[in-house]
Scaffold this motif. Structure first.
Motif, PDB file in Angstrom:
ATOM      1  N   ILE A 278       0.961  -1.179   0.115  1.00  0.00           N
ATOM      2  CA  ILE A 278      -0.008   0.095  -0.100  1.00  0.00           C
ATOM      3  C   ILE A 278       0.794   1.219  -0.008  1.00  0.00           C
ATOM      4  N   ALA A 294      -6.578  -7.388   8.599  1.00  0.00           N
ATOM      5  CA  ALA A 294      -7.447  -7.324   7.697  1.00  0.00           C
ATOM      6  C   ALA A 294      -8.935  -7.729   8.091  1.00  0.00           C
ATOM      7  N   ASP A 300     -15.668  -8.277   0.317  1.00  0.00           N
ATOM      8  CA  ASP A 300     -14.128  -8.007   0.006  1.00  0.00           C
ATOM      9  C   ASP A 300     -13.291  -7.733   1.366  1.00  0.00           C
ATOM     10  N   TYR A 302     -10.400  -5.790   3.556  1.00  0.00           N
ATOM     11  CA  TYR A 302      -9.972  -4.666   3.809  1.00  0.00           C
ATOM     12  C   TYR A 302      -9.024  -4.482   4.745  1.00  0.00           C
ATOM     13  N   TYR A 319      -7.963   0.302   2.880  1.00  0.00           N
ATOM     14  CA  TYR A 319      -7.662   0.071   1.409  1.00  0.00           C
ATOM     15  C   TYR A 319      -8.393  -1.270   0.986  1.00  0.00           C
ATOM     16  N   ARG A 320      -8.908  -1.563  -0.090  1.00  0.00           N
ATOM     17  CA  ARG A 320      -9.745  -2.681  -0.407  1.00  0.00           C
ATOM     18  C   ARG A 320      -8.747  -3.757  -1.163  1.00  0.00           C
ATOM     19  N   ALA A 321      -8.576  -4.865  -0.861  1.00  0.00           N
ATOM     20  CA  ALA A 321      -7.778  -5.822  -1.528  1.00  0.00           C
ATOM     21  C   ALA A 321      -8.435  -6.586  -2.883  1.00  0.00           C
ATOM     22  N   LEU A 326      -4.177 -10.663  -0.322  1.00  0.00           N
ATOM     23  CA  LEU A 326      -3.896  -9.464  -0.008  1.00  0.00           C
ATOM     24  C   LEU A 326      -2.559  -8.977  -0.282  1.00  0.00           C
ATOM     25  N   LYS A 328      -2.387  -7.007  -3.401  1.00  0.00           N
ATOM     26  CA  LYS A 328      -2.615  -5.543  -4.042  1.00  0.00           C
ATOM     27  C   LYS A 328      -3.824  -4.908  -3.446  1.00  0.00           C
ATOM     28  N   PHE A 329      -3.853  -3.470  -3.436  1.00  0.00           N
ATOM     29  CA  PHE A 329      -4.801  -2.777  -2.698  1.00  0.00           C
ATOM     30  C   PHE A 329      -5.266  -1.599  -3.713  1.00  0.00           C
ATOM     31  N   GLU A 330      -6.428  -1.219  -3.467  1.00  0.00           N
ATOM     32  CA  GLU A 330      -7.022   0.281  -3.852  1.00  0.00           C
ATOM     33  C   GLU A 330      -7.392   0.953  -2.834  1.00  0.00           C
TER      34      GLU A 330
END
Length: 646
Positions: A278, A294, A300, A302, A319-321, A326, A328-330
């Motif tokens: 992240i 998480a 989802d 997070y 942050y959403r995986a 786990l 990559k996140f947005e």
């Protein structure tokens, strides 16, 4: 963690000496004593890479060396002995010249030459353990060659025994905790607590690269490959998903959140690092750290991170995986934004009801709890360590708090909670924290310690914090160790309880229809026989506060009174006043009805009374107040030893 010490090598040498004296003084020709001008008492370091032994004498022809044997007596592997250079069974030690600066054996008469030095959690001596590749806690760095120092303002040296030679003891160290065994001068935030399916609780602490401990009862801990993770040493979390176990922690410069995957669940002794997961958002700057475990919400995964919004608020950023690995996140925005604190802590660690702007959330935690769809958020806002309870809705999730309070109105810092792999809302939830950075009345010789773990439950939307039931195993079974007494505010208001400086005290007071409008129910703990010194802990009915009064605690005068507000209405709802106090030397933990807690640090005057001579009493002042007081002397626990896997 050793790199944070000034004169790291010199401290190490004194630790070795102390271990030697503590375990084999009867077998030794040397002991520790206070420094004099005699240069033969001073330790000197050879140049890095030199084959010369570490010597305590300025005369190079006369030396003593670190040894695993003394004559024909063999060390059991849990200590480091000193042996004379002339003894052929004494190994020769030198500083490794290959860049690691490990202490390594040059020659040894015995077959076991693979032993490294490692500081134990008491931080007062050094133990020998089997060498572990990549374990940085077994690597010691030369910083200078000054005379060794054992504690601030005093020196520890080595000299032949004599009538004036005494083992140096840091002032007040007899009041350091003895059943809070995860402790150390450089210990701070707990990370990643969780309960594995095999019954072991695991917790890491930020003593440089995440030192790792495990326990089956949350009290007796083993040390598991200290710093084996290789993480940066900042607060983080361990998350469990169907894809495995994953650790998250801030990069050393807080440029983002790194991650790793455990190779050996549920032992957690080997990790494969995966790099940054992240990146830090532009609005957070370097205020971006302490990722949460998480959580799973509406399909989802997070992870939360403590951050702020251009220093205008304290935020739980989430942050959403992309999936359950786990990796990559947005960015999913802020789950909770806080602009003001719930009161604040003064420099004396006294809570006052004066709020200040909230500009950063440290050590956040977020989880569902109970049967009614409630959630709980925990976070430090610099001035306060707070909890919020409420509901979560929306996609991405947003938390709406309905109530707020303090996790601890004293020295309980950096709270993280642990639970099972499944993390069901109804699974046991245990609070971990440490004793904070400073309190004017703390024992200066003691380091910091993890507080006793506390069970967290939810009742009517309000959290309850109670000592774990496992603490019953600390109660001594010796004759006279358990003292109970009935106390009546009208006829017999005072009772003497179990003596000593390591005790558990309980008071259960039934409340009549007419509550006292004034008066107090209180303990006086760590009292001197003449009654001149004590720490008073109680509930004040007029002020409607739990308090810990330090003003008579110590040799130095002070005006500190720690307070935690709790309305009489809360006691009425519970139909009782139920107060529990754990005393472990100068570390005191206080619980009232599970609603409020205070962790207190005091420095009893060693010259006024010994730990065993300290008195404890309970007093009830108030018409119609009847109480039952119970007290137990508590045992000490062994400090963590290396874990043994089967």
């Amino acid at each position: 963690y050793h790199l944070r010490y000034p004169r790291g090598w010199q401290l190490m040498l004194v630790f070795i000496v102390v271990a030697f004296v503590a375990t084999v003084a009867a077998q030794s020709a040397f002991t520790t004593c206070n420094c004099t001008s005699d240069p033969s008492q001073h330790w000197y370091l050879p140049p890095a890479g030199s084959a010369a032994p570490i010597s305590m004498r300025s005369d190079p022809t006369v030396c003593w060396q670190l040894a695993k044997t003394v004559g024909t007596r063999t060390c059991d592997g849990l200590c480091v002995y000193l042996g004379p250079c002339s003894d052929p069974s004494t190994p020769t030690w030198r500083i490794d010249s290959k860049g690691s600066y490990d202490l390594v054996v040059v020659a040894s008469a015995g077959p076991a030459q693979n032993w490294c030095l490692d500081q134990n959690t008491m931080e007062l001596y050094v133990q020998a353990y089997a060498c572990i590749d990549g374990d940085t806690h077994q690597t010691w760095t030369v910083q200078d060659s000054a005379i060794v120092e054992l504690w601030d303002g005093a020196e520890g040296c080595v000299a032949p025994p004599g009538p004036t030679c005494k083992t140096p003891v840091p002032p007040g160290s007899e009041y350091c905790p003895q059943y809070h065994v995860v402790q150390g001068k450089n210990l701070y935030d707990p990370s990643g607590p969780l309960l594995a399916p095999d019954g072991f609780w695991h917790v890491w602490e930020d003593d440089g690269g995440w030192s790792h401990y495990r326990s089956t009862d949350l009290l007796r801990w083993e040390r598991v490959l200290p710093a084996s993770t290789g993480f940066t040493g900042l607060t983080g979390s361990v998350s469990i998903t169907p894809a495995g176990a994953f650790a998250f922690w801030p990069e050393g410069n807080q440029a983002g959140i790194d991650s790793a995957v455990a190779r050996d669940v549920p032992n957690f002794t080997s990790w494969a690092q995966r790099g940054m997961a992240i990146p830090v958002p532009s609005y957070a700057g370097q205020n971006f750290r302490d990722p949460t475990r998480a959580f799973y919400y509406e399909g989802d995964w997070y992870v939360g991170v403590g951050c702020n919004n251009n220093s205008k608020s304290a935020d739980l950023c989430i942050y959403r995986a992309a999936d359950n690995t786990l990796a990559k996140f947005e960015n999913a925005g802020s789950m909770l934004t806080v602009t003001t604190t719930f009161g604040q802590m003064t420099s004396d660690i006294e809570w006052i009801n004066v709020s200040v702007p909230a500009v950063m959330m440290e050590c956040p935690d977020v989880f569902p709890i109970g049967l009614d769809g409630d959630w709980m958020v925990i976070g430090s806002l610099y001035s306060t360590n707070q909890w919020w309870t409420g509901k979560v809705d929306g996609n991405p999730p947003r938390f709406t708090p309905s109530s707020v309070g303090m996790m601890d109105y004293g020295n309980g810092y950096a709270v993280k909670t642990g639970t099972t792999f499944a993390a069901s809302p109804t699974d046991r939830r245990v609070q971990f924290a440490f004793t904070g950075w400073n309190e004017p009345t703390k024992v200066p010789a003691c380091g910091r310690a993890f507080i006793l773990p506390r069970d967290i439950t939810l009742s009517g939307g309000t959290p309850r914090f109670n000592p774990i039931p496992e603490t019953a195993s600390l109660r001594s079974t010796a004759d006279g160790a358990h003292v109970t007494a009935a106390v009546d505010g009208d006829r017999a208001p005072l009772a003497a309880l179990a003596t000593g400086s390591r005790v558990q005290l309980n008071a259960l007071c039934t409340l009549s229809a007419t509550l006292p409008v004034s008066g107090r129910a209180f303990f006086r703990v760590l009292g001197t026989p003449d009654g001149s010194q004590y720490t008073e802990i109680g509930y004040d009915f007029a002020a409607q506060t739990l308090y810990s009064n330090h003003t008579a605690c110590c040799a130095a005068p002070n005006t500190i009174v720690q307070r935690a507000p709790l309305s009489v209405g809360g006691l009425v709802a519970d139909k009782a006043l139920n107060m529990t106090v754990f005393v472990d030397g100068g570390l005191i933990e206080i619980f009232l009805n599970g609603r409020v807690t205070i962790t207190t640090l005091v420095y009893p005057d060693s010259k006024s009374a010994s730990p065993d001579a300290r008195t404890n009493i309970f007093v009830a002042v108030g018409s119609g107040l009847t109480c039952q007081a119970d007290s137990w002397q508590l045992i000490t626990l062994p400090f963590p030893q290396p874990a043994r896997y089967t």
